[in-house]
Design an enzyme around this catalytic site. Structure first.
Site, PDB file in Angstrom:
ATOM      1  N   HIS A   1       0.914  -1.293   0.108  1.00  0.00           N
ATOM      2  CA  HIS A   1      -0.013   0.070   0.046  1.00  0.00           C
ATOM      3  C   HIS A   1       0.914   1.338   0.024  1.00  0.00           C
ATOM      4  CE1 HIS A   1      -2.502   3.059   1.610  1.00  0.00           C
ATOM      5  NE2 HIS A   1      -3.715   2.061   1.545  1.00  0.00           N
TER       6      HIS A   1
ATOM      7  N   ASP B   1       3.284  -4.530   7.914  1.00  0.00           N
ATOM      8  CA  ASP B   1       2.014  -3.718   7.530  1.00  0.00           C
ATOM      9  C   ASP B   1       0.964  -4.784   7.889  1.00  0.00           C
ATOM     10  OD1 ASP B   1      -0.125  -2.525   6.904  1.00  0.00           O
ATOM     11  OD2 ASP B   1       0.719  -1.742   4.924  1.00  0.00           O
TER      12      ASP B   1
ATOM     13  N   GLN C   1      -4.116  -5.117   7.209  1.00  0.00           N
ATOM     14  CA  GLN C   1      -5.457  -6.106   6.477  1.00  0.00           C
ATOM     15  C   GLN C   1      -5.322  -7.306   7.362  1.00  0.00           C
ATOM     16  OE1 GLN C   1      -7.927  -4.941   4.643  1.00  0.00           O
ATOM     17  NE2 GLN C   1      -6.848  -2.904   3.852  1.00  0.00           N
TER      18      GLN C   1
ATOM     19  N   LYS D   1     -10.383  -0.372  10.522  1.00  0.00           N
ATOM     20  CA  LYS D   1     -10.363  -1.475   9.940  1.00  0.00           C
ATOM     21  C   LYS D   1     -10.727  -2.739  10.620  1.00  0.00           C
ATOM     22  CE  LYS D   1      -6.994  -0.092   6.625  1.00  0.00           C
ATOM     23  NZ  LYS D   1      -7.978   0.240   5.253  1.00  0.00           N
TER      24      LYS D   1
ATOM     25  N   CYS E   1      -4.932   2.583  -3.725  1.00  0.00           N
ATOM     26  CA  CYS E   1      -3.533   3.081  -3.187  1.00  0.00           C
ATOM     27  C   CYS E   1      -2.271   1.988  -3.155  1.00  0.00           C
ATOM     28  CB  CYS E   1      -3.781   3.403  -1.578  1.00  0.00           C
ATOM     29  SG  CYS E   1      -4.977   4.705  -1.236  1.00  0.00           S
TER      30      CYS E   1
END
Ligand code: C6P
Length: 415
Positions: free
Chosen positions: A130, A207, A210, A233, A373
């Site tokens: 991202h 990261d 998600q 999220k 993104c």
């Protein structure tokens, strides 16, 4: 219906009743919310935690001696402890509250990167990052004269682990990689990525924007050095996120924000910093947001993350089968649900993704269409954009059927 919607004790119907917005109608149709990778919906427990804070104990933290401030401080720190338990951090002070994943990564790029990355040094990352896990490293590389190197991977986001291992050299300073692609849904072999990096004495940032909302993640088991994620999220409010960091790394890090709360002594020409976590949380933080995130992780822990992951896995398997039966629909990422989470990007014939998204919206179905993104990944896939449906614990097989029906109608519309 070909799939159970209640798996491993996860009762999607009961869960749905906890989310007021899911009862909404959109364009006079029942809302089918499949844009969870962008942001999740909020359960009543989170909404009520925010309301209770503002209605009964709104105050600034770590400052006042009065009762409201003490309660706000206690709840804020309880939220930190709750997040630490949720990811199995060794210490609560290894959880730094930020505005979100983006700020957490920028904090590492500035606070750690400026101190540890210099001229000619290298940072390893992938083409599926991202922009939040790409642009801060480009900015750091520009400031420090360092270079970015890309870990070899295929178009499904599968990393070539042997190629990756060969990339380490004396100038490698950091590996920074997504744990789950926000476009392809691909789950990266994070533990193996960390193991190889540590063999070379190189720290790893994951990261987890998600992954942490959807999978059980144990930062100690992964042995990760930094982990970044966003509250919004994972059923929490917007404007709150987390940087998890290994204590020794956070201790050695410079703050991003100078100001109130993060100092020990301030003199006219110099100041010294306080300890963790306050050192890295200058200024009045998002108190309500942290408390809301605390309620969100409590909710997810009560449902049970293994159950959440299994439910989404079953839905993903079902959706992949349904979508691949639709002529002209090209699904990106691994077709084996074992290798991915519930983020599914696709292209319908030669219809522009924005048109597909608009037609689905007319049916009450919320998806995202665009580059997500992740422009370098779009280039690798050879498309300007994709349609993306993304699931969460409250989605059902009926909703997958609605999506498939909506895509069939979009195809017919443009036929
Ligand atoms: N992806 C999406 O629709 P923030 O905006 O700071 O909460 O999260 C940034 C971010 C970082 N990494 C990954 C893997 C992400 O998916 C995101 C956010 C959203 O895909 C909004 S662009």
């Amino acid at each position: 219906m070909a799939v159970e919607t209640s798996t491993a004790g996860l009762d999607a119907a009961a869960i749905r009743a906890d989310f007021p917005v899911l009862a909404e109608q959109v364009h006079e149709r029942p809302l089918v919310y499949l844009d969870n990778a962008a942001t999740s919906q909020k359960p009543r427990a989170v909404i009520e935690a925010l309301q209770t804070y503002y209605e009964t104990y709104n105050a600034n933290i770590h400052r006042g001696l009065h009762a409201l401030s003490e309660r706000a401080t206690a709840e804020y720190e309880a939220a930190r402890a709750g997040v630490a338990r949720f990811i199995n951090a060794r210490h609560a002070h290894e959880v730094i509250f930020t505005r979100g994943t983006t700020e957490a990564i920028n904090l590492v790029a500035r606070g750690w990167g400026d101190e540890n990355v210099g001229e000619g040094d290298e940072i390893l990352l992938t083409e599926m990052e991202h922009h939040s896990n790409l642009v801060p490293w480009q900015m750091l590389a520009k400031r420090r004269g360092a270079a970015l190197r890309y870990i070899p991977m295929d178009v499904d986001g599968r990393i070539d682990l042997e190629g990756y291992a060969r990339q380490f050299g004396p100038r490698t300073r950091l590996v920074t990689i997504t744990q789950m692609s926000n476009v392809l849904g691909t789950i990266t072999p994070a533990a193996e990525v960390v193991r190889v990096a540590h063999e070379h004495g190189v720290p790893v940032l994951l990261d987890a924007a998600q992954s942490i909302p959807h999978l059980p993640v144990d930062v100690q088991a992964l042995d990760a050095d930094f982990v970044a994620f966003s509250g919004h999220k994972m059923l929490g409010p917007t404007g709150i996120g987390v940087l998890y960091g290994r204590e020794s790394l956070l201790d050695a890090m410079e703050p991003l924000l100078g100001g109130g709360s993060m100092i020990r002594v301030v003199e006219l020409h110099r100041s010294s910093w306080t300890g963790l976590p306050d050192k890295l949380e200058g200024g009045t933080p998002n108190i309500a947001g942290a408390i809301g995130l605390g309620a969100a992780v409590e909710y997810l822990a009560a449902v049970g993350m293994p159950g959440v992951a299994r439910h989404e896995h079953n839905l993903t398997e079902y959706a992949l089968a349904q979508l691949s039966d639709l002529e002209g629909v090209r699904v990106f990422g691994p077709m084996d649900a074992e290798d991915r989470g519930g983020v599914i990007s696709f292209y319908v014939g030669d219809i522009h993704p924005h048109d597909v998204g608009t037609l689905l919206d007319a049916d009450g179905i919320a998806v995202r269409a665009g580059h997500h993104c992740a422009q370098p990944l779009m280039r690798k896939l050879g498309v300007p954009a994709t349609v993306r449906a993304s699931m969460y614990l409250y989605n059902t097989a009926d909703e997958v059927d609605c999506l498939v029906g909506g895509i069939a109608r979009a195809k017919a519309f443009f036929a």
